[in-house]
Design a protein around this motif. Structure first.
Motif: not given
Length: 368
Positions: A121, A124-125, A128-129, A213, A252, A255, A267, A270, A274
């Motif tokens: 998790e 993967e986040k 995206l970032l 990462n 984690v 936002n 949003e 992101m 995705r």
């Protein structure tokens, strides 16, 4: 805010780990001495008995820490260390930690399914970032924008999975943070930038962590926290380690409100990231496969489209291609050599087939 501990020069994992190797091999040499048989039996008994328990990270960590303490007392009282200095005793304990945790690594690292889930998790986040996050979103001042320093810090952090001992993993974190700390110090001296302590340090560490990462970040942090000797997880080491834990937690929970960025824009970014990942996964599934079943989805990709998350698959595909090429080359070479006619006429030189790796030309003269 408290300023980061200063460091006059950037240490590298190569130099620090080489010193650790000397410590480790000195420990092994002493353990080969017949006089240390009782210590060796205690160590081996602990390793064997530990493997019988069902993984429970918190309990496992306590067992290992208690074992460190009991062994430290035994080593202090042992004749082989009767005249040992504090540094020599500390080196022995460093050697013990590395030996024990290397032996128990597969049993203790990411030992429960929840660890692998969190690792996935977080990674993967971060992927995206990586597609849209910029230094200004973390309020990193322009004076600290230094791609060379950031890249060096990233590379140090990415080495963390190269090692199995808690100390060496921790050194990767410390080396990364020392690079960042040196960047801050240099900026304060050359650019008249007033250091803001953690307010400067942590945002840069967060950005470097996202850029890097590092593999299995959660599991590596947990492993260090549980199995690094508690007496050594203090001072500079504790400061840098705690900051990376904070950086991971920030990522984690990150936002739109966490950043200097419009929440709607965050949003949308992101969601776009995705969608890009979903499209890439679809292309991989739909791409044609070569004989042997391996797909090569990056043939038409541009460098800018790739992310850190693609590295592992790219490496796997690279190894697959090299293996197939090497096998094909050997077959073609064998066929070519088998078809070569060797002349037998008098006075003719010819090339004999030598074992692979040699190429010796032999002149053959009849009657000589």
């Amino acid at each position: 805010m408290e300023a980061a501990p200063s460091s006059s020069s950037t240490s590298t994992s190569t130099s620090t780990s080489s010193g650790g190797s000397v410590t480790f091999y000195d420990f092994l040499d002493r353990m080969r001495n017949p006089a240390s048989l009782d210590l060796v039996r205690s160590i081996k008994s602990f390793i064997v008995s530990f493997s019988f328990y069902t993984p429970n990270p918190d309990n496992d960590g306590k067992k290992v820490q208690d074992f460190y303490l009991s062994m430290e007392a035994a080593i202090r009282e042992h004749p082989l260390w009767a005249a040992a200095t504090f540094e020599e005793l500390d080196s022995a304990m460093e050697g013990l930690e590395k030996y024990v945790m290397t032996k128990l690594f597969s049993r203790t690292f990411a030992s429960v399914p929840e660890d692998a889930k969190i690792d996935r998790e977080v990674s993967e986040k971060i992927c995206l970032l990586q597609t849209f996050l910029k230094p200004e979103h973390l309020d990193i001042p322009a004076v600290l924008h230094n791609e060379a320093s950031w890249l060096l810090a990233e590379k140090e952090l990415q080495k963390i999975n190269t090692f199995k001992a808690p100390r060496e993993k921790l050194l990767c974190i410390m080396n990364c943070c020392r690079v960042i700390n040196n960047l801050l110090l240099n900026a304060s001296m050359s650019e008249n930038h007033a250091l803001a302590g953690l307010d400067d340090f942590l945002p840069v560490l967060i950005y470097v962590t996202i850029k890097a990462n590092p593999p299995q970040l959660h599991s590596n942090l947990k492993f260090i926290q549980l199995y690094r000797r508690q007496a050594k997880l203090v001072s500079e080491a504790a400061y840098y380690f705690t900051n990376l834990v904070s950086a991971k937690t920030f990522i984690v929970d990150l936002n739109g409100k966490s950043l200097s960025m419009d929440e709607i824009k965050f949003e949308e970014s992101m969601q776009a990231a995705r969608l890009t990942q979903t499209n890439r996964a679809t292309q991989i599934e739909a791409s044609p496969t070569l004989q042997g079943g391996s797909s090569y989805p990056y043939m038409d990709a541009e460098a800018g489209e790739l992310t850190v998350g693609d590295v592992e698959r790219l490496l796997s595909l690279y190894k697959d291609v090299v293996t197939k090429y090497t096998s094909l080359y050997k077959v073609v070479r064998h066929l070519s050599m088998s078809k070569t006619e060797i002349p037998h006429s008098e006075g003719t030189s010819f090339l004999l087939t030598q074992p692979e790796g040699t190429n010796t030309k032999i002149d053959h003269q009849r009657g000589n």
